[in-house]
Scaffold this active site. Structure first.
Site, PDB file in Angstrom:
ATOM      1  N   LYS A 138      93.699  50.523 122.523  1.00  0.00           N
ATOM      2  CA  LYS A 138      94.536  49.754 123.279  1.00  0.00           C
ATOM      3  C   LYS A 138      95.919  50.683 123.787  1.00  0.00           C
ATOM      4  O   LYS A 138      97.093  50.146 123.850  1.00  0.00           O
ATOM      5  CB  LYS A 138      95.087  48.572 122.574  1.00  0.00           C
ATOM      6  N   THR A 155      91.418  53.861 128.637  1.00  0.00           N
ATOM      7  CA  THR A 155      90.704  53.585 129.962  1.00  0.00           C
ATOM      8  C   THR A 155      91.493  54.326 130.853  1.00  0.00           C
ATOM      9  O   THR A 155      90.697  55.066 131.745  1.00  0.00           O
ATOM     10  CB  THR A 155      90.554  52.035 130.034  1.00  0.00           C
ATOM     11  N   HIS A 186      87.909  57.354 118.509  1.00  0.00           N
ATOM     12  CA  HIS A 186      88.982  56.718 118.223  1.00  0.00           C
ATOM     13  C   HIS A 186      89.523  57.411 116.632  1.00  0.00           C
ATOM     14  O   HIS A 186      90.079  56.958 115.944  1.00  0.00           O
ATOM     15  CB  HIS A 186      88.967  55.253 117.868  1.00  0.00           C
ATOM     16  N   SER A 243      98.875  44.621 122.603  1.00  0.00           N
ATOM     17  CA  SER A 243      97.785  44.751 123.410  1.00  0.00           C
ATOM     18  C   SER A 243      96.595  44.403 122.482  1.00  0.00           C
ATOM     19  O   SER A 243      95.588  43.796 122.944  1.00  0.00           O
ATOM     20  CB  SER A 243      97.836  46.151 124.077  1.00  0.00           C
ATOM     21  N   TYR A 282     101.761  57.142 126.446  1.00  0.00           N
ATOM     22  CA  TYR A 282     101.549  56.130 127.477  1.00  0.00           C
ATOM     23  C   TYR A 282     102.885  56.121 128.339  1.00  0.00           C
ATOM     24  O   TYR A 282     102.770  55.915 129.665  1.00  0.00           O
ATOM     25  CB  TYR A 282     101.194  54.783 126.933  1.00  0.00           C
ATOM     26  N   LYS A 302      98.142  43.812 131.479  1.00  0.00           N
ATOM     27  CA  LYS A 302      99.391  43.975 132.361  1.00  0.00           C
ATOM     28  C   LYS A 302      99.709  45.443 132.926  1.00  0.00           C
ATOM     29  O   LYS A 302     100.272  45.878 133.584  1.00  0.00           O
ATOM     30  CB  LYS A 302     100.670  43.448 131.439  1.00  0.00           C
ATOM     31  N   GLY A 303      99.449  46.285 132.019  1.00  0.00           N
ATOM     32  CA  GLY A 303      99.526  47.777 131.995  1.00  0.00           C
ATOM     33  C   GLY A 303     101.061  47.962 132.344  1.00  0.00           C
ATOM     34  O   GLY A 303     101.436  49.073 133.105  1.00  0.00           O
TER      35      GLY A 303
HETATM   36  P1  A3P Z   1      98.087  45.817 127.991  1.00  0.00           P
HETATM   37  O1  A3P Z   1      97.616  45.102 127.328  1.00  0.00           O
HETATM   38  O2  A3P Z   1      99.414  46.289 127.360  1.00  0.00           O
HETATM   39  O3  A3P Z   1      98.416  45.533 129.524  1.00  0.00           O
HETATM   40  P2  A3P Z   1      92.878  50.815 126.125  1.00  0.00           P
HETATM   41  O4  A3P Z   1      92.129  51.274 127.321  1.00  0.00           O
HETATM   42  O5  A3P Z   1      93.088  51.818 125.160  1.00  0.00           O
HETATM   43  O6  A3P Z   1      91.903  49.782 125.516  1.00  0.00           O
HETATM   44  O7  A3P Z   1      94.058  50.357 126.521  1.00  0.00           O
HETATM   45  C1  A3P Z   1      94.318  49.101 127.248  1.00  0.00           C
HETATM   46  C2  A3P Z   1      95.602  48.899 127.641  1.00  0.00           C
HETATM   47  O8  A3P Z   1      95.896  49.818 128.794  1.00  0.00           O
HETATM   48  C3  A3P Z   1      95.861  47.578 128.287  1.00  0.00           C
HETATM   49  O9  A3P Z   1      97.613  47.567 128.082  1.00  0.00           O
HETATM   50  C4  A3P Z   1      95.833  47.734 129.757  1.00  0.00           C
HETATM   51  O10 A3P Z   1      96.338  46.872 130.682  1.00  0.00           O
HETATM   52  C5  A3P Z   1      96.527  49.142 129.845  1.00  0.00           C
HETATM   53  N1  A3P Z   1      95.929  49.915 131.259  1.00  0.00           N
HETATM   54  C6  A3P Z   1      94.611  49.812 131.625  1.00  0.00           C
HETATM   55  N2  A3P Z   1      94.290  50.583 132.668  1.00  0.00           N
HETATM   56  C7  A3P Z   1      95.827  50.903 132.971  1.00  0.00           C
HETATM   57  C8  A3P Z   1      96.347  51.811 134.040  1.00  0.00           C
HETATM   58  N3  A3P Z   1      95.709  52.124 135.230  1.00  0.00           N
HETATM   59  N4  A3P Z   1      97.729  52.173 134.095  1.00  0.00           N
HETATM   60  C9  A3P Z   1      98.631  51.409 133.045  1.00  0.00           C
HETATM   61  N5  A3P Z   1      98.006  50.855 131.964  1.00  0.00           N
HETATM   62  C10 A3P Z   1      96.746  50.444 132.002  1.00  0.00           C
END
Ligand code: A3P
Length: 293
Positions: free
Chosen positions: A42, A46, A106, A136, A193, A260-261
């Site tokens: 999180k 991704t 991880h 998240s 991030y 939300k990102g």
């Molecule tokens: P939020 O839940 O705060 O929105 P992971 O990929 O490590 O599981 O992380 C997921 C988090 O990254 C989520 O955060 C997700 O919305 C956010 N995320 C995914 N794609 C993104 C992007 N292109 N830009 C910014 N944040 C992104």
């Protein structure tokens, strides 16, 4: 939690990936040309996978919209070693993947296979402020049927603070890679991030240099860096068919990785005492390390 975690080598390993982690530690042979994307769940895994893949596969003569990112989900672009081993094939033949092989995991630094630590392969570690990471994760895991976490925000927060989160403690994980990035900057690139959000172009150029695929002056003038950032924005990734409907594993919908990102959503979920407790833990863990969020 409703799922089991084992305290293995001082980190909390989800029981369903323990076998994969042990197999990885015993058998994985890193190549000098490998590139690893490593982070706590999180923290932007991704997103960063799609940025790195697009950066490495950009072609000067193609318009960016032709890149394969349009048809693949970031999960397929860079495989998670644990997931590859525990779901698809117990002993996948990784030698067939052409270089540079891109992998994600991880695992904490101390628990990486020895060949990853000792070869010349590169590691890009991405982290995120613990407040947003907590929010998240809690929102994500509480909806995930496979893990079946039926716990309250307060209980999950308490466990997070104790270090009992997947692959946690969060703080040990971050500090482990932070120290390594200071000692071996050619080996470990440490990214946040928040910095990727604030100045994606600068960070992407750092990544390009680190993986020895720097952007040329001409590419910069042609807007290639910004093109990659736009292509990998959350809005753009969410709109891809494969991310609307696809699955990266029978239990994980691609769409669940895009919420939300943004930076700072924690203000909508954490109470002042929670913020105070987490700030204190951050101070204790990061004190003197030069690391801050
Ligand atoms: P939020 O839940 O705060 O929105 P992971 O990929 O490590 O599981 O992380 C997921 C988090 O990254 C989520 O955060 C997700 O919305 C956010 N995320 C995914 N794609 C993104 C992007 N292109 N830009 C910014 N944040 C992104």
């Amino acid at each position: 939690y409703g799922y089991e975690m084992c305290l293995s080598e001082k980190f909390w390993c989800p029981e369903f990936s323990l076998e994969a982690v042990i197999a990885l530690q015993s058998h994985f042979e890193a190549h000098d040309t490998d590139i690893f994307v490593i982070n706590m769940p999180k923290t932007g895994t991704t997103w960063f996978k799609s940025l790195l893949y697009t950066l490495l596969n950009r072609c000067d003569n193609h318009h960016l919209s032709n890149t394969p990112l349009q048809t693949y989900s970031p999960h397929e672009l860079i495989s998670s070693l644990e997931i590859m081993i525990y779901t698809k094939d117990k002993t996948p033949d990784l030698t067939k993947i052409p270089p540079p092989r891109l992998f994600s995991t991880h695992l904490p630094y101390a628990s990486l296979p020895e060949s990853v630590k000792n070869s010349k392969c590169k590691i890009i570690y991405v982290t995120r402020n613990p407040f947003d990471t907590f929010v998240s994760s809690w929102l994500y895991y509480s909806k995930l049927e496979k893990l079946d976490i039926h716990t309250s925000r307060d209980d999950y927060f308490d466990k997070f603070c104790q270090g009992r989160s997947l692959y946690g403690p969060f703080f040990d994980h971050v500090v482990g890679y932070w120290k390594e990035s200071l000692e071996r900057p050619q080996k470990v690139l440490f990214l946040k991030y928040e910095d990727l959000k604030e100045d994606g172009a600068l960070q992407l150029k750092r990544v390009g240099e680190f993986v020895e695929h720097p952007f040329s002056k001409q590419e910069e003038e042609q807007g290639v860096v910004q093109g990659i950032i736009n292509l990998c924005s959350i809005g753009s990734l969410k709109e891809m068919e494969v991310n609307k409907k696809g699955k990266c594993d029978p239990d994980f919908d691609n769409k669940s990785f895009f919420r939300k990102g943004v930076v700072g959503d924690w203000v909508n979920y954490l109470t002042p005492p929670m913020v105070e407790r987490l700030t204190k833990i951050m101070d204790e863990n990061f004190n003197g390390s030069g690391l801050s969020f």
